[in-house]
Write an enzyme that holds these catalytic residues in place. Structure first.
Site, PDB file in Angstrom:
ATOM      1  N   LYS A 481     -45.464 -85.925  24.913  1.00  0.00           N
ATOM      2  CA  LYS A 481     -45.783 -85.180  23.686  1.00  0.00           C
ATOM      3  C   LYS A 481     -46.586 -86.056  22.731  1.00  0.00           C
ATOM      4  O   LYS A 481     -46.592 -87.291  22.879  1.00  0.00           O
ATOM      5  CB  LYS A 481     -44.484 -84.711  23.023  1.00  0.00           C
ATOM      6  CG  LYS A 481     -43.526 -85.845  22.686  1.00  0.00           C
ATOM      7  CD  LYS A 481     -42.136 -85.309  22.349  1.00  0.00           C
ATOM      8  CE  LYS A 481     -41.191 -86.464  22.048  1.00  0.00           C
ATOM      9  NZ  LYS A 481     -39.786 -86.048  22.030  1.00  0.00           N
ATOM     10  N   TYR A 706     -59.037-101.675  -4.871  1.00  0.00           N
ATOM     11  CA  TYR A 706     -58.644-100.621  -5.814  1.00  0.00           C
ATOM     12  C   TYR A 706     -57.476-101.033  -6.697  1.00  0.00           C
ATOM     13  O   TYR A 706     -56.546-101.695  -6.233  1.00  0.00           O
ATOM     14  CB  TYR A 706     -58.233 -99.358  -5.055  1.00  0.00           C
ATOM     15  CG  TYR A 706     -59.386 -98.592  -4.473  1.00  0.00           C
ATOM     16  CD1 TYR A 706     -60.410 -98.100  -5.288  1.00  0.00           C
ATOM     17  CD2 TYR A 706     -59.439 -98.329  -3.105  1.00  0.00           C
ATOM     18  CE1 TYR A 706     -61.462 -97.382  -4.743  1.00  0.00           C
ATOM     19  CE2 TYR A 706     -60.482 -97.605  -2.558  1.00  0.00           C
ATOM     20  CZ  TYR A 706     -61.492 -97.138  -3.382  1.00  0.00           C
ATOM     21  OH  TYR A 706     -62.518 -96.429  -2.843  1.00  0.00           O
TER      22      TYR A 706
HETATM   23  C1  PLP Z   1     -38.959 -86.939  22.685  1.00  0.00           C
HETATM   24  C2  PLP Z   1     -37.870 -86.507  23.539  1.00  0.00           C
HETATM   25  C3  PLP Z   1     -37.362 -87.330  24.548  1.00  0.00           C
HETATM   26  C4  PLP Z   1     -37.814 -88.756  24.745  1.00  0.00           C
HETATM   27  O1  PLP Z   1     -37.208 -89.571  23.799  1.00  0.00           O
HETATM   28  P1  PLP Z   1     -37.464 -91.151  23.764  1.00  0.00           P
HETATM   29  O2  PLP Z   1     -36.525 -91.658  22.757  1.00  0.00           O
HETATM   30  O3  PLP Z   1     -38.863 -91.328  23.366  1.00  0.00           O
HETATM   31  O4  PLP Z   1     -37.198 -91.627  25.130  1.00  0.00           O
HETATM   32  C5  PLP Z   1     -36.409 -86.816  25.399  1.00  0.00           C
HETATM   33  N1  PLP Z   1     -35.954 -85.557  25.258  1.00  0.00           N
HETATM   34  C6  PLP Z   1     -36.396 -84.741  24.288  1.00  0.00           C
HETATM   35  C7  PLP Z   1     -35.855 -83.381  24.185  1.00  0.00           C
HETATM   36  C8  PLP Z   1     -37.360 -85.185  23.389  1.00  0.00           C
HETATM   37  O5  PLP Z   1     -37.790 -84.392  22.414  1.00  0.00           O
END
Ligand code: PLP
Length: 811
Positions: A481, A706
């Site tokens: 993702k 700035y």
């Molecule tokens: C993002 C996510 C993961 C992975 O989590 P990490 O801590 O990055 O390993 C696993 N399961 C779900 C449902 C997620 O949203």
């Protein structure tokens, strides 16, 4: 060599016997096995993969010859399978026999550093006059050395091979394979110390390579090395040294800037080197020493070192014009290198269209068989379009596909062809004299000065680290993702597809659609799909998470109307309180599903709320227990088995007994282990880099940037670097809170971070405009930045903005 001759060499037994093929290629990597009849595959039971597990697939693909260590069924009578005690030993025995047939000189290089550079430079220099067989890249291991030596033939004038060892006892077998006549000892350092009791023991092991050879070249500045050579029971017949001392056969008598005045027994001469960097000098002096004592004149040597090009140790995938990807490999061209580059090309599945821009292969003899092999490779690697530049390729026109475009020179190509590339992967592979860097420049997108470099080998490494944590039958879903946590969605997904993970996971349907459009065909689970996404879910075969009754109703009606099965991933909320069915809803859910025959429970899963925090261990265990009990009940009531999964990266490490049927790996793949326990085994995969745009001196009392927040308390040197908060370098790093790495030293941010630029204090650092600045990577790490920003590494990673170009590379 006939397979029957090979059989005689390796002391094995036939498990299955077919046609007695001529063997042209040895291979240990199933991904690179293509010569169905003339290739011989060695199944090696390694740390990460067992080569034997690829055999059924290879047999199905038509591959015919195998050396194995385990009982393997042939399934077909055409197949040759030879069983031996050790596949590696068999591989070495074959290379050893091949080497014995070659009666010209063979140079072996070993030492702690510089082996590959010296080998490549020496080959570059000598290849002006000789046809050389050398180790590809840094193929210097128990497996790499025999694979390097195997191609050695009468067509070559010289062999140059490097060796590396990590344990006592390894050198003897490498020496048997290489049978060197000449040797170069680069130096002795502290690497690989753990398996040796002392530096001396390590050196003695290395020196076994040079026992009784004709000639050894080395640097005699280090007493340790001189003593080691003195201890040798069977010393080399001749020894020639270079050094900064007057004992050396070739002495560096004086240095004036980059002019080195060298003194031998017979003459004094001056060479202009290209750097005074210590490592460069050490490496180049070995090459100079070798060339000088092999009869090169000082002016020939000078020409040779002037023509050397930096050695790129890795291939890079860059974004090019018109949505292309470019692999830029323009510094040399030989068959072994071409094969490696083509392998890298064929791993890039972004587009089906793959083009190769290729120059003549200079100094290749005999030409006929070289170009025949090139033509074979073009076909095997599914090159869709070949651009052939040079007169030799044109001479062998008839060997190549009719679609091939021929050009006499690089200039002709540049005038005619560079606008036509679009949505394809292009490999640019040319010998030095063809100047292909001009082509690379025209085809590569102008790089905004800030880049995020992604090391694909490090991703693979991390994947393997986690695979080792898994039980044999646990499936692996990788979360990609948010563009694979900022690392680039489709590029990482392609790598994962290549490594055959079971599932990919994304947050939104758009992300999954992007992956499908980029050619990803692995199953994809989407965590947060919505009603508008339904057509895309169906069109692109994407599997939704199902988390509520209302959603289930809408989704199942849509799929029913379309007449297709809904593969849903049902979430059970055990304490995260984000999405999902509560345990007490599950009975009603089961009843609902029973009435929806087109709904398939593809998986059942839950998500831990605090898997990375030991203080919440009992809570996590309770989540896992609850999930186990309810998930099993759902399975029982529906009379089905599904994929059950609960663990994310931290969970895989902390609660490995709860892997169930699958785990969901996220941040760990990208090099960060939230609980810290496995961090030392992971590699950092991404480096965010920028450059110095300007350097100025500012006087005490002035201010920087700035709001005049940067107070200049003494006379200072300030550098402006080309990154700001719009690139993902948060404003929270303003005013000394943030630090970046410049030429090996840390430099503090001074003043406020601007949108596109930042000022840093370089008063105590030597630097020039254009120098590279590391924002994060090996140091400072993403976790260092996260601490300073009072956030978690996930946010630092995903904040690198879209305008920062991603560049991918692999060894
Ligand atoms: C993002 C996510 C993961 C992975 O989590 P990490 O801590 O990055 O390993 C696993 N399961 C779900 C449902 C997620 O949203």
């Amino acid at each position: 060599m006939k397979l029957s001759q090979i059989f005689e060499l390796i002391d094995g037994e036939y498990l299955s016997i077919g046609i007695d093929h001529d063997i042209a290629h040895l291979m240990t990597d199933s991904r690179k096995a293509f010569d169905l009849e003339s290739g011989l595959f060695f199944a090696i039971d390694g740390l990460h993969h067992d080569g034997h597990s690829f055999i059924p697939e290879l047999i199905k693909a038509g591959f015919q010859n195998f050396v194995v260590e385990k009982e393997i069924e042939a399934f077909s009578e055409k197949i040759n399978i030879i069983k031996v005690a050790s596949s590696v030993r068999a591989l070495q025995a074959i290379a050893e026999a091949k080497r014995a047939l070659f009666n010209k000189h063979v140079v072996a290089i070993t030492g702690s550093n510089g082996k590959t550079i010296i080998k490549e430079w020496l080959a570059q220099m000598l290849s002006e006059k000789q046809n050389i067989c050398k180790s590809p890249k840094s193929f210097n291991s128990q497996i790499g050395v025999p694979l390097s030596v195997w191609p050695l033939s009468d067509a070559h004038d010289l062999g140059i091979f490097e060796t590396g060892i990590s344990e006592p006892g390894e050198m003897t077998s490498l020496k048997r394979v290489i049978q060197p006549t000449h040797g170069i000892l680069t130096n002795i350092g502290s690497a690989h110390e753990q398996y040796f009791t002392s530096i001396e023991q390590k050196l003695d092991e290395k020196l076994i390579l040079f026992e009784a050879i004709d000639q050894l070249y080395y640097c005699n500045d280090n007493p340790l090395i001189n003593e080691g050579i003195g201890r040798m029971k069977k010393p080399p017949k001749h020894k020639t040294s270079w050094g900064f001392n007057s004992e050396a056969d070739l002495q560096v008598a004086k240095k004036e800037g980059s002019f080195f005045i060298l003194k031998s027994k017979t003459e004094t001469f001056t060479l202009k080197l290209h750097s005074v960097n210590e490592t460069y000098v050490e490496n180049i002096m070995h090459c100079i020493c070798f060339a000088y004592f092999n009869g090169w004149s000082p002016s020939e040597i000078q020409k040779g070192i002037d023509a050397l090009r930096p050695i790129k140790m890795r291939l890079e995938l860059k974004k090019g014009i018109n949505q292309t990807y470019i692999i830029d490999d323009t510094y040399n061209n030989d068959l072994a290198g071409l094969e490696i580059a083509l392998d890298f090309l064929s791993q890039q599945k972004h587009y089906p269209q793959k083009s190769l821009i290729l120059s003549d292969i200079p100094q290749s003899a005999p030409k006929e068989s070289t170009y025949a092999r090139v033509a074979e490779l073009v076909q095997e690697k599914d090159i869709t379009q070949l651009y052939a530049i040079g007169s030799e390729l044109a001479d062998f026109k008839s060997l190549f596909p009719s679609s091939t475009k021929f050009y006499p020179t690089t200039e002709d190509f540049l005038q005619h062809s560079t606008d036509n590339f679009e949505k394809e992967v292009v490999l640019i592979k040319g010998a030095r004299s063809f100047g292909f860097e001009q082509i690379a420049k025209q085809l590569t997108e102008r790089i905004h000065r800030t880049v995020l470099e992604i090391d694909l080998d490090a991703v693979t490494h991390n994947l393997n680290v986690y695979r080792q944590q898994l039980k044999a039958d646990t499936k692996l879903l990788i979360m990609v993702k948010a563009l694979a946590y900022g690392s680039g969605g489709s590029e990482i997904a392609h790598l994962l597809q290549f490594h055959k993970v079971d599932y990919l996971g994304v947050a939104y349907v758009d992300e999954a659609v992007q992956l499908r459009k980029a050619g990803i065909n692995l199953p994809i689970m989407v965590i947060n799909p919505s009603e508008e996404d339904l057509p895309n879910l169906v069109t692109y075969n994407i599997e939704p998470e199902i988390y509520s009754f209302a959603q289930l109703k809408v989704f199942s009606e849509f799929y029913m109307k379309k007449g297709i099965e809904l593969k849903g991933h049902f979430t059970i909320n055990t304490g995260m309180n984000r999405l999902g069915f509560d345990p007490e809803d599950l009975e009603a859910l089961v009843n609902e599903i029973k009435h929806l025959p087109h709904v398939k429970v593809q998986s059942l899963y839950t998500h831990l709320a605090a898997s990375d925090e030991a203080e919440h261990k009992s809570f996590s265990l309770q989540q896992l227990q609850t999930f186990k009990a309810y998930a099993e009940k759902v399975e029982q009531q529906l009379g089905i088995k599904t994929i059950k999964h609960a663990l994310n990266s931290a969970g895989i490490v902390a609660y490995s007994e709860y892997q169930f049927d699958m785990v969901r790996l996220g941040i760990g793949l990208y090099g960060i282990e939230p609980s810290g326990n496995l961090q030392h085994e992971l590699k950092s995969i991404s480096t965010l880099k920028t450059v110095i745009s300007q350097i100025r001196n500012v006087k005490k009392g002035e201010t920087i940037g700035y709001g005049r927040k940067g107070k200049v308390t003494k006379n200072m040197r300030i550098a402006t670097i080309a990154i700001g908060y719009a690139d993902g370098f948060s404003r929270i790093f303003s005013n000394g809170n943030g630090e970046v790495m410049l030429n090996g030293q840390m430099a503090k941010v001074i003043g406020n971070v601007c949108m596109d630029m930042t000022m840093i204090d370089i008063s105590n650092i030597e630097a020039e405009e254009g120098d590279t600045v590391i924002i994060f990577g090996e140091k400072p790490t993403i976790s260092d930045l996260a601490k300073k920003a009072k956030t978690i590494p996930y946010e630092i990673l995903t904040n690198v903005s879209d305008r920062v170009k991603r560049v991918y590379f692999a060894e």
